[in-house]
Design a protein around this motif. Sequence first.
Motif, PDB file in Angstrom:
ATOM      1  N   ASP A   1      12.965 -20.748 -30.370  1.00 46.82           N
ATOM      2  CA  ASP A   1      14.038 -21.316 -31.197  1.00 46.82           C
ATOM      3  C   ASP A   1      15.104 -20.247 -31.517  1.00 46.82           C
ATOM      4  N   ALA A   2      16.357 -20.539 -31.196  1.00 52.02           N
ATOM      5  CA  ALA A   2      17.440 -19.556 -31.369  1.00 52.02           C
ATOM      6  C   ALA A   2      17.555 -19.084 -32.818  1.00 52.02           C
ATOM      7  N   ARG A   3      17.177 -19.950 -33.762  1.00 51.19           N
ATOM      8  CA  ARG A   3      17.313 -19.576 -35.184  1.00 51.19           C
ATOM      9  C   ARG A   3      16.322 -18.476 -35.588  1.00 51.19           C
TER      10      ARG A   3
ATOM     11  N   SER B   1      23.019  14.169 -25.248  1.00 51.36           N
ATOM     12  CA  SER B   1      22.084  14.778 -26.195  1.00 51.36           C
ATOM     13  C   SER B   1      22.657  14.826 -27.614  1.00 51.36           C
ATOM     14  N   LYS B   2      23.910  14.397 -27.765  1.00 54.34           N
ATOM     15  CA  LYS B   2      24.592  14.562 -29.053  1.00 54.34           C
ATOM     16  C   LYS B   2      23.875  13.966 -30.269  1.00 54.34           C
ATOM     17  N   PRO B   3      23.332  12.729 -30.184  1.00 55.16           N
ATOM     18  CA  PRO B   3      22.736  12.163 -31.407  1.00 55.16           C
ATOM     19  C   PRO B   3      21.414  12.810 -31.812  1.00 55.16           C
ATOM     20  N   ALA B   4      20.881  13.725 -31.015  1.00 57.45           N
ATOM     21  CA  ALA B   4      19.514  14.209 -31.264  1.00 57.45           C
ATOM     22  C   ALA B   4      19.489  15.510 -32.053  1.00 57.45           C
ATOM     23  N   ASP B   5      18.594  15.573 -33.014  1.00 55.98           N
ATOM     24  CA  ASP B   5      18.309  16.835 -33.709  1.00 55.98           C
ATOM     25  C   ASP B   5      16.801  16.909 -33.948  1.00 55.98           C
ATOM     26  N   MET B   6      16.379  17.860 -34.769  1.00 60.83           N
ATOM     27  CA  MET B   6      14.956  18.075 -35.031  1.00 60.83           C
ATOM     28  C   MET B   6      14.248  16.842 -35.603  1.00 60.83           C
ATOM     29  N   ARG B   7      14.994  15.967 -36.250  1.00 66.12           N
ATOM     30  CA  ARG B   7      14.370  14.798 -36.884  1.00 66.12           C
ATOM     31  C   ARG B   7      14.478  13.540 -36.019  1.00 66.12           C
ATOM     32  N   THR B   8      14.887  13.719 -34.772  1.00 68.57           N
ATOM     33  CA  THR B   8      15.095  12.566 -33.890  1.00 68.57           C
ATOM     34  C   THR B   8      13.945  12.420 -32.901  1.00 68.57           C
ATOM     35  N   LEU B   9      13.554  11.174 -32.690  1.00 65.69           N
ATOM     36  CA  LEU B   9      12.586  10.845 -31.648  1.00 65.69           C
ATOM     37  C   LEU B   9      13.349  10.003 -30.638  1.00 65.69           C
ATOM     38  N   VAL B  10      13.280  10.357 -29.370  1.00 67.35           N
ATOM     39  CA  VAL B  10      14.004   9.626 -28.328  1.00 67.35           C
ATOM     40  C   VAL B  10      13.006   8.780 -27.547  1.00 67.35           C
ATOM     41  N   ILE B  11      13.349   7.528 -27.324  1.00 67.97           N
ATOM     42  CA  ILE B  11      12.523   6.654 -26.483  1.00 67.97           C
ATOM     43  C   ILE B  11      13.365   6.178 -25.305  1.00 67.97           C
ATOM     44  N   ILE B  12      12.836   6.361 -24.111  1.00 72.84           N
ATOM     45  CA  ILE B  12      13.494   5.891 -22.888  1.00 72.84           C
ATOM     46  C   ILE B  12      12.658   4.751 -22.340  1.00 72.84           C
ATOM     47  N   GLY B  13      13.272   3.597 -22.203  1.00 73.40           N
ATOM     48  CA  GLY B  13      12.541   2.393 -21.825  1.00 73.40           C
ATOM     49  C   GLY B  13      11.987   2.430 -20.414  1.00 73.40           C
ATOM     50  N   SER B  14      11.098   1.480 -20.138  1.00 69.10           N
ATOM     51  CA  SER B  14      10.680   1.221 -18.762  1.00 69.10           C
ATOM     52  C   SER B  14      11.724   0.291 -18.134  1.00 69.10           C
ATOM     53  N   SER B  15      11.472  -0.159 -16.904  1.00 71.04           N
ATOM     54  CA  SER B  15      12.436  -1.051 -16.239  1.00 71.04           C
ATOM     55  C   SER B  15      12.520  -2.411 -16.924  1.00 71.04           C
ATOM     56  N   THR B  16      11.526  -2.750 -17.745  1.00 76.58           N
ATOM     57  CA  THR B  16      11.542  -4.082 -18.375  1.00 76.58           C
ATOM     58  C   THR B  16      11.937  -4.044 -19.854  1.00 76.58           C
ATOM     59  N   THR B  17      12.132  -2.857 -20.417  1.00 78.06           N
ATOM     60  CA  THR B  17      12.515  -2.764 -21.835  1.00 78.06           C
ATOM     61  C   THR B  17      13.868  -3.456 -22.028  1.00 78.06           C
ATOM     62  N   ARG B  18      13.981  -4.276 -23.066  1.00 75.67           N
ATOM     63  CA  ARG B  18      15.149  -5.144 -23.187  1.00 75.67           C
ATOM     64  C   ARG B  18      15.573  -5.324 -24.628  1.00 75.67           C
ATOM     65  N   LEU B  19      16.792  -5.874 -24.802  1.00 72.22           N
ATOM     66  CA  LEU B  19      17.348  -6.120 -26.132  1.00 72.22           C
ATOM     67  C   LEU B  19      17.346  -7.619 -26.425  1.00 72.22           C
ATOM     68  N   ILE B  20      17.080  -7.956 -27.684  1.00 69.05           N
ATOM     69  CA  ILE B  20      17.281  -9.326 -28.166  1.00 69.05           C
ATOM     70  C   ILE B  20      18.471  -9.255 -29.113  1.00 69.05           C
ATOM     71  N   GLU B  21      19.594  -9.799 -28.684  1.00 70.21           N
ATOM     72  CA  GLU B  21      20.803  -9.723 -29.509  1.00 70.21           C
ATOM     73  C   GLU B  21      20.669 -10.641 -30.721  1.00 70.21           C
ATOM     74  N   ARG B  22      21.208 -10.198 -31.848  1.00 69.55           N
ATOM     75  CA  ARG B  22      21.194 -11.015 -33.066  1.00 69.55           C
ATOM     76  C   ARG B  22      22.596 -11.023 -33.680  1.00 69.55           C
ATOM     77  N   THR B  23      22.927 -12.059 -34.402  1.00 73.21           N
ATOM     78  CA  THR B  23      24.283 -12.121 -34.956  1.00 73.21           C
ATOM     79  C   THR B  23      24.433 -11.254 -36.203  1.00 73.21           C
ATOM     80  N   ALA B  24      23.414 -11.232 -37.046  1.00 71.94           N
ATOM     81  CA  ALA B  24      23.580 -10.587 -38.350  1.00 71.94           C
ATOM     82  C   ALA B  24      22.846  -9.251 -38.461  1.00 71.94           C
ATOM     83  N   ALA B  25      22.249  -8.807 -37.404  1.00 71.90           N
ATOM     84  CA  ALA B  25      21.456  -7.566 -37.487  1.00 71.90           C
ATOM     85  C   ALA B  25      21.502  -6.850 -36.147  1.00 71.90           C
ATOM     86  N   GLN B  26      21.031  -5.615 -36.159  1.00 69.31           N
ATOM     87  CA  GLN B  26      20.932  -4.837 -34.934  1.00 69.31           C
ATOM     88  C   GLN B  26      20.017  -5.571 -33.935  1.00 69.31           C
TER      89      GLN B  26
END
Lengths: 253, 253
Positions: free
Chosen positions: A100-102, B215-240
């Motif tokens: 569900d998109a919501r 490398s700019k956003p990274a410092d001592m307190r940063t953890l970097v994650i590099i996805g696999s070929s299937t790592t993906r985003l779920i877009e949302r309207t009101a949030a990241q």
Amino acid sequence: MTGKLTIVGLGPGDAELTTPAVTEALRTATDLVGYETYLARVALRDGQKRHASDNRVEIDRAMHALALAAEGRTVAVVSGGDPGVFAMAAAVMEAIETGDARWRDLDVRVEPGVTAMLAAAALAGAPLGADFCAISLSDNLKSWETISRRLVAAASADFVIALYNPASKARPHQLARAFELLQRHKSGATVVLFARAAGTSSAALEITTLANATSKPADMRTLVIIGSSTTRLIERTAAQPLVYTPRAEVVRP
Amino acid sequence: MTGKLTIVGLGPGDAELTTPAVTEALRTATDLVGYETYLARVALRDGQKRHASDNRVEIDRAMHALALAAEGRTVAVVSGGDPGVFAMAAAVMEAIETGDARWRDLDVRVEPGVTAMLAAAALAGAPLGADFCAISLSDNLKSWETISRRLVAAASADFVIALYNPASKARPHQLARAFELLQRHKSGATVVLFARAAGTSSAALEITTLANATSKPADMRTLVIIGSSTTRLIERTAAQPLVYTPRAEVVRP
């Protein structure tokens, strides 16, 4: 969409290893959703509803939890260990993506926990002290070809290897095949650990070598760690050896 | 030898992510030993001694802690995150192996914690949802050749990759080199995450692609994650967007 869904990790078993953040998310939830074995570890408060399910229906369970949240409930999806490591968080994300998109507008959070390999490592000493990888041996959702490719890559680059889901009644053969494969790519003297129920009062550790490793000690509650070339034992007179992987790749003589 | 030494992991920062078992070990200790930044997160009780040190002297700190325990003290060695993951547990084991033989008879324990990559993953969604590896980019104790061999192996077998210690003032160049190397072995569209101070009130997540990663956003307190070929985003309207790696290797259309 006013509902809220938090995916929580109880940690490896002992209540003393559940974070206060998870305890608080469980306390404030109106509905608890999860595999019955994990839900049984949570004390219900008055008015709270428990939705237990079998272990093999992650997507149905995730959709059910999202539907409850969409009705305005405050839902906790309960995982063992850490919810992001071979547990419920990815299943909930899959359900959000395809459902569900919501559901995308719900307040969805993940509360991390102590995952099994950390409890297993703590029981042994510090076997994950250098670079390591985590591989699930379950081939329900990926092919054996993928699993074996990853095992060989991990062996060739000398990672410490943590094996999740090493064996179950439905899949008794993967672990033996994994050991066979690794024996061709790593020294027979490589340290192998079987940590059973680590992070609980019945924790037990078995230490062997890759040459002698069989799948026999492993069951659903076992985490297997296969050392790197530098993983070693510190013998002790009155206690089990400590097992650790030095931070440096070249060990001092 | 009546002394006791417990190596504890405070978790990623927020006190709500420190396990009760760790809190109890800190409460009962007579002496706390650790890097000053971590010790500052622990409230001292009356009569308790704090032994703070700089970040670069792990072995000296471990030997000091063992010597205190050998005097009969109850010592807590304090790590951030989990003590077994690029932290103090391996250093203490090294000190036991190479130090005073009587140290082997001490009661030594490790109390696990939530390591940085789990807090980073929780902040993003479920990027560690499939097989993954953890690599420290620090070349203080291993060669760049070893690091690059592991990065290439992880890329070739399509692991999700968590990078610890991606950058520091003394080592500003490793992360850029790692991205360069990975760009040759993975798609430019691969998801890359910079999780800064995950598990604290100032947590921040930056989502980009491997083609655009610097490398700019990274410092001592940063953890970097590099996805696999299937790592993906779920877009949302009101949030990241939510970021996750499906459990199955073949993603449903």
